[in-house]
Design a protein around this motif. Structure first.
Motif, PDB file in Angstrom:
ATOM      1  N   ALA A 179       0.826  -1.210   0.000  1.00 14.50           N
ATOM      2  CA  ALA A 179       0.000   0.000   0.000  1.00 14.50           C
ATOM      3  C   ALA A 179       0.862   1.262   0.000  1.00 14.50           C
ATOM      4  CB  ALA A 179      -0.943  -0.009   1.200  1.00 14.50           C
ATOM      5  N   LEU A 180       1.984   1.239   0.705  1.00 10.96           N
ATOM      6  CA  LEU A 180       2.905   2.374   0.676  1.00 10.96           C
ATOM      7  C   LEU A 180       3.461   2.569  -0.734  1.00 10.96           C
ATOM      8  CD1 LEU A 180       4.922   1.910   3.998  1.00 10.96           C
ATOM      9  CD2 LEU A 180       3.484   3.874   3.433  1.00 10.96           C
ATOM     10  N   ALA A 181       3.820   1.474  -1.381  1.00 10.88           N
ATOM     11  CA  ALA A 181       4.360   1.559  -2.738  1.00 10.88           C
ATOM     12  C   ALA A 181       3.339   2.133  -3.707  1.00 10.88           C
ATOM     13  CB  ALA A 181       4.824   0.185  -3.209  1.00 10.88           C
ATOM     14  N   ALA A 182       2.056   1.809  -3.482  1.00 12.15           N
ATOM     15  CA  ALA A 182       0.989   2.294  -4.350  1.00 12.15           C
ATOM     16  C   ALA A 182       0.466   3.660  -3.915  1.00 12.15           C
ATOM     17  CB  ALA A 182      -0.161   1.289  -4.366  1.00 12.15           C
ATOM     18  N   GLU A 183       1.074   4.249  -2.874  1.00 14.75           N
ATOM     19  CA  GLU A 183       0.659   5.548  -2.320  1.00 14.75           C
ATOM     20  C   GLU A 183      -0.768   5.520  -1.781  1.00 14.75           C
ATOM     21  OE1 GLU A 183       2.346   9.190  -4.226  1.00 14.75           O
ATOM     22  OE2 GLU A 183       2.686   7.835  -5.928  1.00 14.75           O
ATOM     23  N   ALA A 194       2.779   3.946   7.998  1.00 19.30           N
ATOM     24  CA  ALA A 194       2.471   2.553   8.297  1.00 19.30           C
ATOM     25  C   ALA A 194       3.226   2.097   9.535  1.00 19.30           C
ATOM     26  CB  ALA A 194       2.844   1.656   7.109  1.00 19.30           C
ATOM     27  N   PHE A 195       2.501   1.474  10.461  1.00 19.63           N
ATOM     28  CA  PHE A 195       3.119   0.817  11.610  1.00 19.63           C
ATOM     29  C   PHE A 195       3.338  -0.640  11.219  1.00 19.63           C
ATOM     30  CE2 PHE A 195       1.063   4.410  13.720  1.00 19.63           C
ATOM     31  CZ  PHE A 195       2.061   4.822  14.582  1.00 19.63           C
ATOM     32  N   VAL A 196       4.588  -1.010  10.997  1.00 18.71           N
ATOM     33  CA  VAL A 196       4.888  -2.313  10.419  1.00 18.71           C
ATOM     34  C   VAL A 196       5.929  -3.059  11.248  1.00 18.71           C
ATOM     35  CG1 VAL A 196       4.346  -1.602   8.053  1.00 18.71           C
ATOM     36  CG2 VAL A 196       6.666  -1.286   8.939  1.00 18.71           C
ATOM     37  N   ARG A 197       5.962  -4.352  11.011  1.00 19.99           N
ATOM     38  CA  ARG A 197       7.070  -5.165  11.508  1.00 19.99           C
ATOM     39  C   ARG A 197       8.194  -5.093  10.490  1.00 19.99           C
ATOM     40  NH1 ARG A 197       5.905  -5.905  16.844  1.00 19.99           N
ATOM     41  NH2 ARG A 197       3.746  -6.581  17.091  1.00 19.99           N
ATOM     42  N   PRO A 198       9.450  -5.143  10.931  1.00 30.09           N
ATOM     43  CA  PRO A 198      10.582  -4.992  10.004  1.00 30.09           C
ATOM     44  C   PRO A 198      10.810  -6.245   9.162  1.00 30.09           C
ATOM     45  CG  PRO A 198      11.377  -5.369  12.230  1.00 30.09           C
ATOM     46  CD  PRO A 198       9.891  -5.224  12.337  1.00 30.09           C
ATOM     47  N   LEU A 199       9.984  -6.416   8.135  1.00 37.01           N
ATOM     48  CA  LEU A 199      10.107  -7.601   7.282  1.00 37.01           C
ATOM     49  C   LEU A 199      11.307  -7.515   6.353  1.00 37.01           C
ATOM     50  CD1 LEU A 199       6.368  -8.158   6.274  1.00 37.01           C
ATOM     51  CD2 LEU A 199       7.708  -9.441   7.939  1.00 37.01           C
ATOM     52  N   HIS A 200      11.524  -6.347   5.782  1.00 39.67           N
ATOM     53  CA  HIS A 200      12.637  -6.194   4.843  1.00 39.67           C
ATOM     54  C   HIS A 200      12.971  -4.723   4.715  1.00 39.67           C
ATOM     55  CE1 HIS A 200       9.828  -4.637   1.841  1.00 39.67           C
ATOM     56  NE2 HIS A 200       9.021  -5.626   2.177  1.00 39.67           N
ATOM     57  N   SER A 201      14.085  -4.440   4.075  1.00 35.33           N
ATOM     58  CA  SER A 201      14.509  -3.063   3.846  1.00 35.33           C
ATOM     59  C   SER A 201      14.113  -2.653   2.435  1.00 35.33           C
ATOM     60  CB  SER A 201      16.023  -2.938   4.018  1.00 35.33           C
ATOM     61  OG  SER A 201      16.437  -1.624   3.747  1.00 35.33           O
ATOM     62  N   ASP A 202      13.487  -1.498   2.313  1.00 35.12           N
ATOM     63  CA  ASP A 202      13.061  -0.970   1.018  1.00 35.12           C
ATOM     64  C   ASP A 202      13.738   0.377   0.823  1.00 35.12           C
ATOM     65  OD1 ASP A 202      11.653   0.281  -1.104  1.00 35.12           O
ATOM     66  OD2 ASP A 202       9.964  -1.079  -0.774  1.00 35.12           O
ATOM     67  N   THR A 203      14.469   0.516  -0.276  1.00 34.05           N
ATOM     68  CA  THR A 203      15.236   1.739  -0.511  1.00 34.05           C
ATOM     69  C   THR A 203      14.339   2.953  -0.758  1.00 34.05           C
ATOM     70  OG1 THR A 203      15.410   1.173  -2.859  1.00 34.05           O
ATOM     71  CG2 THR A 203      17.217   0.484  -1.417  1.00 34.05           C
ATOM     72  N   ASP A 204      13.059   2.724  -1.093  1.00 32.61           N
ATOM     73  CA  ASP A 204      12.143   3.839  -1.339  1.00 32.61           C
ATOM     74  C   ASP A 204      11.436   4.297  -0.067  1.00 32.61           C
ATOM     75  OD1 ASP A 204      12.690   3.891  -4.076  1.00 32.61           O
ATOM     76  OD2 ASP A 204      11.202   2.336  -4.485  1.00 32.61           O
ATOM     77  N   LEU A 207       7.729   2.701  12.310  1.00 35.06           N
ATOM     78  CA  LEU A 207       6.928   3.606  11.505  1.00 35.06           C
ATOM     79  C   LEU A 207       7.625   3.724  10.152  1.00 35.06           C
ATOM     80  CD1 LEU A 207       4.470   5.555  11.536  1.00 35.06           C
ATOM     81  CD2 LEU A 207       6.090   7.373  12.109  1.00 35.06           C
ATOM     82  N   ALA A 208       6.877   3.509   9.068  1.00 32.89           N
ATOM     83  CA  ALA A 208       7.451   3.549   7.717  1.00 32.89           C
ATOM     84  C   ALA A 208       6.691   4.554   6.861  1.00 32.89           C
ATOM     85  CB  ALA A 208       7.400   2.163   7.074  1.00 32.89           C
ATOM     86  N   TRP A 209       7.400   5.178   5.930  1.00 27.03           N
ATOM     87  CA  TRP A 209       6.771   6.128   5.019  1.00 27.03           C
ATOM     88  C   TRP A 209       7.596   6.243   3.748  1.00 27.03           C
ATOM     89  CZ3 TRP A 209       9.510   7.268   9.375  1.00 27.03           C
ATOM     90  CH2 TRP A 209      10.635   8.092   9.232  1.00 27.03           C
TER      91      TRP A 209
END
Length: 307
Positions: free
Chosen positions: A136-140, A145-155, A271-273
Motif C-alpha cells: 500500500a505504501l508503494a501504491a501511495e 504505516a506501523f509495520v514489523r521490520p520484514l525487509h529493507s526498502d530503498t524507497d 513507523l514507515a513512510w
C-alpha cells in the motif's frame, strides 16, 4: 465582475456609513476608496449606496450584497487559513496503516495524543498485515504505516517506535499456568499454535528461529495469521502460543502469560513512510509520532530510540 478588495471596501463603508471613517479603517485615502465603490457598482450593474453631503446609506441592492459579501469574505479568509495550515502540516488527511497487534495499545495512544496536539489533522486508519502495508505504501494508498521490520526498502524510510518481549500464552487451566517461569523443557512436546508463514511472517520467522536456536522441534497444531485468533485457540485449550506481550491487551479471561526461557526475544514496531511523500500533514504527524510515542511508549511495550 468584482474582486475581494472591492468587497472589503464596500463592507467597510456599509458598516461605517462614512467614507472618511471607512478609508481610515482600510488604511487608505478617501478618493481611491470612492473609486473602488464606483467600480463595484459598475460591475454589479446596480446602485449600492445613496450618498449625500451629510449621510451614506445602503440601497436595497446594497443591503443584499452586504449580506453576501460578508459570507464571501469569510469563506475567502477560511480558504486562506486552510491553505496556510495545510502547507504547515497542521491540517489535512493522513491515511495510517497498522497491524492488528499495534491496534491493541499503540494506535489508541497515538490517536489520543494526536487529537490533543494536532486537532486539524484527519487520521484515517487501515488495518492490514505488514506485507500488505508495504504494498500500500508503494501504491501511495498509505501515508504512514506501523509495520514489523520484514525487509529493507530503498524507497522507504523507517523509525523504530517500540519494542516488546515475546511471551508464552498458556490456557488458564494448564499445569504451566501457575509456573513463575517456563523452561524450554516444559514446552517440548506441548501443542503449539503458530503464526502462519504467509500472514504472520514476521512472528513466524522469529518464533521458528527461537526454537531452532534452542534445539527443540515444536509440535505445531495450527498455523494462524492473526493474534486474536491465536489467543482464542489458546483460551479454548487447543495449545500454547508464543505471542507479543501486547496480546495481553485483548484480555482473554482464561489465558495466562509467562516469560520465555529467553529474555532477548523482542518484537519491534517501526513507523514507515515513502521517502518521496509530499503530504505536509503526513510529515507533521510523523514527526509528532516519532517524538510522542517513542517518549511515552505504549501499554505492554517499551520505548525504542529511532534508527
Amino acid at each position: 465582475m468584482m474582486d475581494l478588495f472591492q468587497l472589503r471596501c464596500f463592507v467597510a463603508v456599509s458598516e461605517e456609513l462614512h467614507f472618511g471613517k471607512a478609508a481610515t479603517r482600510l488604511h487608505m485615502t478617501q478618493p481611491p476608496l470612492s473609486r473602488q465603490i464606483q467600480l463595484l457598482e459598475e460591475g454589479v450593474g446596480a446602485r449600492l449606496l445613496e450618498r449625500t453631503s451629510r449621510s451614506v446609506r445602503l440601497t436595497a441592492a446594497g443591503e443584499s450584497l452586504y449580506r453576501d459579501a460578508l459570507r464571501l469574505l469569510r469563506l475567502a479568509d477560511e480558504a486562506a487559513t486552510g491553505a496556510r495550515l495545510t502547507a504547515k502540516g497542521d491540517s489535512g488527511r493522513v491515511v495510517v496503516g497498522y497491524t492488528a497487534v499495534a491496534g491493541y495499545a499503540l494506535i489508541p495512544r497515538m490517536l489520543r495524543l494526536a487529537r490533543e496536539s494536532l486537532p486539524g489533522i484527519d487520521i484515517v486508519l487501515e488495518e492490514m498485515v505488514s506485507a500488505e502495508q508495504f504494498r500500500a505504501l508503494a501504491a501511495e494508498a498509505l501515508d504512514l504505516a506501523f509495520v514489523r521490520p520484514l525487509h529493507s526498502d530503498t524507497d522507504l524510510d523507517y523509525h523504530a517506535i517500540v519494542r516488546e518481549p515475546m511471551v508464552l500464552a498458556v490456557p488458564g487451566d494448564h499445569p504451566l499456568a501457575g509456573c513463575e517461569r517456563i523452561g524450554l523443557e516444559d514446552v517440548a512436546g506441548q501443542p503449539l499454535v503458530m503464526y502462519s508463514e504467509k500472514e504472520g511472517k514476521y512472528f513466524h520467522d522469529k518464533i521458528k528461529a527461537l526454537f531452532v536456536a534452542s534445539g527443540v522441534r515444536p509440535h505445531y497444531v495450527h498455523h494462524i495469521g492473526q493474534t486474536h485468533t491465536i489467543m482464542a485457540l489458546v483460551q479454548a485449550g487447543i495449545g500454547l502460543a508464543v505471542v507479543p506481550a501486547s496480546a495481553s491487551q485483548l484480555r482473554f479471561e482464561n489465558v495466562r502469560f509467562r516469560p520465555l526461557w529467553r529474555q532477548d526475544v523482542l518484537a519491534e514496531i517501526y513507523l514507515a513512510w515513502r521517502r518521496d511523500g509530499r503530504n505536509p500533514a503526513q510529515r507533521r504527524l510523523r514527526e509528532f509520532i516519532m517524538q510522542a510515542l517513542v517518549e511515552t511508549g505504549a501499554a505492554g511495550m517499551e520505548p525504542e530510540g529511532g534508527r
